[in-house]
Design a protein around this motif. Structure first.
Motif, short mmCIF file in Angstrom:
data_model
loop_
_atom_site.label_atom_id
_atom_site.label_comp_id
_atom_site.label_asym_id
_atom_site.label_seq_id
_atom_site.Cartn_x
_atom_site.Cartn_y
_atom_site.Cartn_z
N ASP A 107 59.21 37.85 74.67
CA ASP A 107 58.96 36.79 73.68
C ASP A 107 58.01 35.76 74.28
OD1 ASP A 107 59.22 35.43 71.24
OD2 ASP A 107 60.92 34.26 71.95
N TYR A 108 57.29 35.08 73.40
CA TYR A 108 56.40 34.00 73.80
C TYR A 108 56.39 32.99 72.66
CZ TYR A 108 52.28 31.55 75.54
OH TYR A 108 51.42 30.60 76.01
N ASP A 109 56.68 31.72 72.96
CA ASP A 109 56.72 30.72 71.89
C ASP A 109 55.53 29.77 71.96
OD1 ASP A 109 57.32 28.77 73.80
OD2 ASP A 109 59.45 28.76 73.35
N GLU A 110 55.42 28.90 70.97
CA GLU A 110 54.26 28.01 70.87
C GLU A 110 54.18 26.98 71.98
OE1 GLU A 110 57.65 26.61 68.43
OE2 GLU A 110 56.45 28.41 68.28
N GLU A 111 55.30 26.70 72.68
CA GLU A 111 55.27 25.78 73.81
C GLU A 111 54.80 26.45 75.09
OE1 GLU A 111 58.50 25.72 72.06
OE2 GLU A 111 57.60 24.23 70.75
N GLY A 112 54.62 27.78 75.07
CA GLY A 112 54.17 28.50 76.24
C GLY A 112 55.29 29.10 77.07
N ASN A 113 56.52 29.02 76.58
CA ASN A 113 57.65 29.63 77.28
C ASN A 113 57.65 31.13 77.02
OD1 ASN A 113 58.77 27.10 78.19
ND2 ASN A 113 59.38 26.79 76.07
N MET A 114 57.84 31.91 78.06
CA MET A 114 57.88 33.36 77.88
C MET A 114 59.20 33.91 78.37
SD MET A 114 55.38 34.96 80.74
CE MET A 114 54.16 33.69 80.62
N THR A 115 59.71 34.87 77.61
CA THR A 115 60.93 35.56 77.98
C THR A 115 60.54 36.93 78.50
OG1 THR A 115 62.14 34.41 76.23
CG2 THR A 115 63.18 36.37 77.18
N LEU A 116 61.03 37.26 79.67
CA LEU A 116 60.74 38.55 80.30
C LEU A 116 62.04 39.32 80.51
CD1 LEU A 116 58.35 37.25 83.10
CD2 LEU A 116 57.68 38.28 80.93
N VAL A 117 61.95 40.63 80.43
CA VAL A 117 63.09 41.50 80.73
C VAL A 117 62.75 42.24 82.02
CG1 VAL A 117 64.52 43.41 79.95
CG2 VAL A 117 63.64 41.76 78.28
N LEU A 118 63.55 42.00 83.04
CA LEU A 118 63.33 42.64 84.34
C LEU A 118 63.81 44.08 84.30
CD1 LEU A 118 64.57 39.70 86.60
CD2 LEU A 118 62.24 40.19 85.84
N ALA A 119 63.50 44.83 85.34
CA ALA A 119 63.84 46.25 85.41
C ALA A 119 65.35 46.48 85.33
CB ALA A 119 63.30 46.86 86.70
N ASP A 120 66.15 45.52 85.80
CA ASP A 120 67.61 45.68 85.76
C ASP A 120 68.21 45.23 84.43
OD1 ASP A 120 67.40 42.92 85.91
OD2 ASP A 120 68.52 42.72 87.77
N GLY A 121 67.36 44.84 83.46
CA GLY A 121 67.82 44.43 82.14
C GLY A 121 68.07 42.94 82.00
N GLN A 122 67.96 42.21 83.09
CA GLN A 122 68.16 40.75 83.07
C GLN A 122 67.01 40.07 82.34
OE1 GLN A 122 68.07 39.03 86.97
NE2 GLN A 122 68.49 36.98 86.26
N GLN A 123 67.34 39.11 81.46
CA GLN A 123 66.32 38.33 80.77
C GLN A 123 66.13 37.01 81.51
OE1 GLN A 123 67.30 37.73 76.65
NE2 GLN A 123 66.12 39.50 76.04
N VAL A 124 64.87 36.64 81.71
CA VAL A 124 64.55 35.36 82.34
C VAL A 124 63.48 34.67 81.49
CG1 VAL A 124 65.16 35.99 84.69
CG2 VAL A 124 62.87 36.47 83.87
N VAL A 125 63.52 33.34 81.50
CA VAL A 125 62.56 32.54 80.75
C VAL A 125 61.79 31.67 81.73
CG1 VAL A 125 62.26 30.80 78.94
CG2 VAL A 125 64.06 32.52 78.72
N PHE A 126 60.47 31.68 81.60
CA PHE A 126 59.61 30.85 82.44
C PHE A 126 58.77 29.96 81.54
CE2 PHE A 126 60.14 34.61 85.21
CZ PHE A 126 60.68 33.98 86.32
N GLY A 127 58.64 28.71 81.94
CA GLY A 127 57.80 27.76 81.22
C GLY A 127 56.37 27.84 81.72
N PRO A 128 55.45 27.22 80.99
CA PRO A 128 54.04 27.30 81.36
C PRO A 128 53.72 26.67 82.71
CG PRO A 128 54.36 25.73 79.58
CD PRO A 128 55.67 26.43 79.79
#
Length: 80
Positions: free
Chosen positions: A47-68
């Motif tokens: 996922d990617y939102d209008e504020e620039g935050n992106m949600t990533l799914v790692l190889a182990d299935g864990q979801q992480v969110v990083f800001g711009p």
């Protein structure tokens, strides 16, 4: 002299439209600070939102969110 080039297979994602086009794709992310043991990771762009935050799914299935402010660059991952 006219030179024409393309962004290539491992293009850098920088605009919201770029991120929207590659949702569900593997990306290589470089971070300013370490996440775990490394500043680089390969994950699925979820996922990617209008504020620039992106949600990533790692190889182990864990979801992480990083800001711009945490992300140095994002490129489309391609294995040869």
């Amino acid at each position: 002299c006219l030179e024409v080039s393309s962004p290539g297979l491992e293009r850098t994602l920088c605009r919201p439209a770029h991120f929207a086009a590659f949702l569900g794709a593997l990306v290589d992310v470089k971070l300013y600070k370490k996440f775990g043991d490394d500043k680089k990771l390969t994950a699925t762009l979820d996922d990617y939102d209008e504020e620039g935050n992106m949600t990533l799914v790692l190889a182990d299935g864990q979801q992480v969110v990083f800001g711009p402010k945490e992300v140095a660059s994002v490129k489309v991952h391609f294995e040869f």
